[in-house]
Design a protein around this motif. Structure first.
Motif, PDB file in Angstrom:
ATOM      1  N   LYS A 235       0.830  -1.213   0.000  1.00 53.58           N
ATOM      2  CA  LYS A 235       0.000   0.000   0.000  1.00 53.58           C
ATOM      3  C   LYS A 235       0.864   1.263   0.000  1.00 53.58           C
ATOM      4  O   LYS A 235       1.559   1.547   0.978  1.00 53.58           O
ATOM      5  CB  LYS A 235      -0.906  -0.015   1.227  1.00 53.58           C
ATOM      6  CG  LYS A 235      -1.897   1.099   1.275  1.00 53.58           C
ATOM      7  CD  LYS A 235      -2.781   0.980   2.495  1.00 53.58           C
ATOM      8  CE  LYS A 235      -3.742   2.126   2.595  1.00 53.58           C
ATOM      9  NZ  LYS A 235      -4.486   2.094   3.853  1.00 53.58           N
ATOM     10  N   PRO A 236       0.798   2.050  -1.078  1.00 50.98           N
ATOM     11  CA  PRO A 236       1.574   3.294  -1.116  1.00 50.98           C
ATOM     12  C   PRO A 236       1.163   4.248   0.011  1.00 50.98           C
ATOM     13  O   PRO A 236       0.003   4.296   0.418  1.00 50.98           O
ATOM     14  CB  PRO A 236       1.217   3.891  -2.480  1.00 50.98           C
ATOM     15  CG  PRO A 236       0.800   2.725  -3.304  1.00 50.98           C
ATOM     16  CD  PRO A 236       0.100   1.804  -2.337  1.00 50.98           C
ATOM     17  N   GLY A 237       2.139   4.968   0.530  1.00 55.53           N
ATOM     18  CA  GLY A 237       1.896   5.944   1.584  1.00 55.53           C
ATOM     19  C   GLY A 237       3.168   6.220   2.356  1.00 55.53           C
ATOM     20  O   GLY A 237       4.248   5.728   2.031  1.00 55.53           O
ATOM     21  N   ARG A 238       3.021   7.037   3.416  1.00 51.85           N
ATOM     22  CA  ARG A 238       4.154   7.382   4.294  1.00 51.85           C
ATOM     23  C   ARG A 238       3.918   6.749   5.651  1.00 51.85           C
ATOM     24  O   ARG A 238       2.855   6.942   6.250  1.00 51.85           O
ATOM     25  CB  ARG A 238       4.280   8.893   4.404  1.00 51.85           C
ATOM     26  CG  ARG A 238       4.629   9.544   3.084  1.00 51.85           C
ATOM     27  CD  ARG A 238       4.712  11.032   3.266  1.00 51.85           C
ATOM     28  NE  ARG A 238       5.695  11.327   4.295  1.00 51.85           N
ATOM     29  CZ  ARG A 238       6.809  12.029   4.106  1.00 51.85           C
ATOM     30  NH1 ARG A 238       7.046  12.527   2.932  1.00 51.85           N
ATOM     31  NH2 ARG A 238       7.640  12.253   5.075  1.00 51.85           N
ATOM     32  N   TYR A 239       4.912   6.023   6.134  1.00 53.57           N
ATOM     33  CA  TYR A 239       4.783   5.267   7.374  1.00 53.57           C
ATOM     34  C   TYR A 239       6.033   5.499   8.224  1.00 53.57           C
ATOM     35  O   TYR A 239       6.948   6.216   7.823  1.00 53.57           O
ATOM     36  CB  TYR A 239       4.616   3.772   7.056  1.00 53.57           C
ATOM     37  CG  TYR A 239       3.501   3.504   6.090  1.00 53.57           C
ATOM     38  CD1 TYR A 239       2.175   3.495   6.517  1.00 53.57           C
ATOM     39  CD2 TYR A 239       3.752   3.304   4.741  1.00 53.57           C
ATOM     40  CE1 TYR A 239       1.140   3.274   5.629  1.00 53.57           C
ATOM     41  CE2 TYR A 239       2.721   3.083   3.841  1.00 53.57           C
ATOM     42  CZ  TYR A 239       1.431   3.071   4.285  1.00 53.57           C
ATOM     43  OH  TYR A 239       0.410   2.854   3.413  1.00 53.57           O
ATOM     44  N   PHE A 240       6.068   4.867   9.383  1.00 52.09           N
ATOM     45  CA  PHE A 240       7.241   4.959  10.232  1.00 52.09           C
ATOM     46  C   PHE A 240       7.391   3.695  11.065  1.00 52.09           C
ATOM     47  O   PHE A 240       6.449   2.943  11.280  1.00 52.09           O
ATOM     48  CB  PHE A 240       7.158   6.178  11.162  1.00 52.09           C
ATOM     49  CG  PHE A 240       6.044   6.081  12.168  1.00 52.09           C
ATOM     50  CD1 PHE A 240       6.251   5.446  13.388  1.00 52.09           C
ATOM     51  CD2 PHE A 240       4.794   6.613  11.911  1.00 52.09           C
ATOM     52  CE1 PHE A 240       5.223   5.341  14.317  1.00 52.09           C
ATOM     53  CE2 PHE A 240       3.765   6.514  12.828  1.00 52.09           C
ATOM     54  CZ  PHE A 240       3.982   5.872  14.033  1.00 52.09           C
ATOM     55  N   LEU A 241       8.604   3.479  11.509  1.00 58.45           N
ATOM     56  CA  LEU A 241       8.916   2.523  12.559  1.00 58.45           C
ATOM     57  C   LEU A 241       9.620   3.333  13.627  1.00 58.45           C
ATOM     58  O   LEU A 241      10.441   4.200  13.315  1.00 58.45           O
ATOM     59  CB  LEU A 241       9.837   1.401  12.050  1.00 58.45           C
ATOM     60  CG  LEU A 241       9.229   0.401  11.086  1.00 58.45           C
ATOM     61  CD1 LEU A 241      10.304  -0.545  10.553  1.00 58.45           C
ATOM     62  CD2 LEU A 241       8.114  -0.388  11.741  1.00 58.45           C
TER      63      LEU A 241
END
Length: 142
Positions: free
Chosen positions: A119-125
């Motif tokens: 899924k395209p998008g902006r994420y974080f860990l």
């Protein structure tokens, strides 16, 4: 007319096993693998050098290494929901989970997570409870 066609279809299923040995195709093929930097879990140290960019439809292997300087975890439910996890390898043991929410290291070690970016998008860990920018890594899936 239907029966000869049905008989021909079933005859294909009776081919020797070697005739069906096509190997991986599509998303799990060797030609569909991307490279990504690893993550280091160490008290007071940055997780990575900068943001990570991935492509949707590519298979990646994320290597997470903990140096044992503290009991540290990584969380990022948004990221873990945007990928399909093929396997998690810990000490040579392969785990094929339905999904992940977070991972934690109680001592030094290495974990490899092989996944398909979906899924395209902006994420974080990030390290849970941390507020510093170096304790978080931005991951974008394009």
């Amino acid at each position: 007319m239907k029966f000869p066609l049905l008989a021909a279809a079933f005859s294909l299923l009776a081919l020797p096993a070697a005739a069906h040995d096509f190997g991986f195709a599509g998303v799990l093929s060797n030609t569909n693998k991307g490279e990504m930097p690893g993550i280091l879990l160490s008290v007071g140290q940055p997780l990575t050098d900068g943001p990570i960019a991935l492509k949707s439809g590519m298979v990646y292997e994320l290597e997470i290494e903990a140096d044992g300087s503290g009991e540290l975890a990584l969380e990022g439910s948004g990221f873990f929901r945007a990928i399909w996890v093929n396997e998690v390898v810990v000490n040579g043991l392969e785990i094929r989970p339905f999904g992940l929410e977070s991972v934690e290291f109680d001592e030094a070690g290495t974990m490899e997570i092989e996944f398909l970016a979906i899924k395209p998008g902006r994420y974080f860990l990030r390290i849970p409870g941390s507020t510093g920018e170096s304790q978080r890594v931005e991951i974008s899936i394009q």
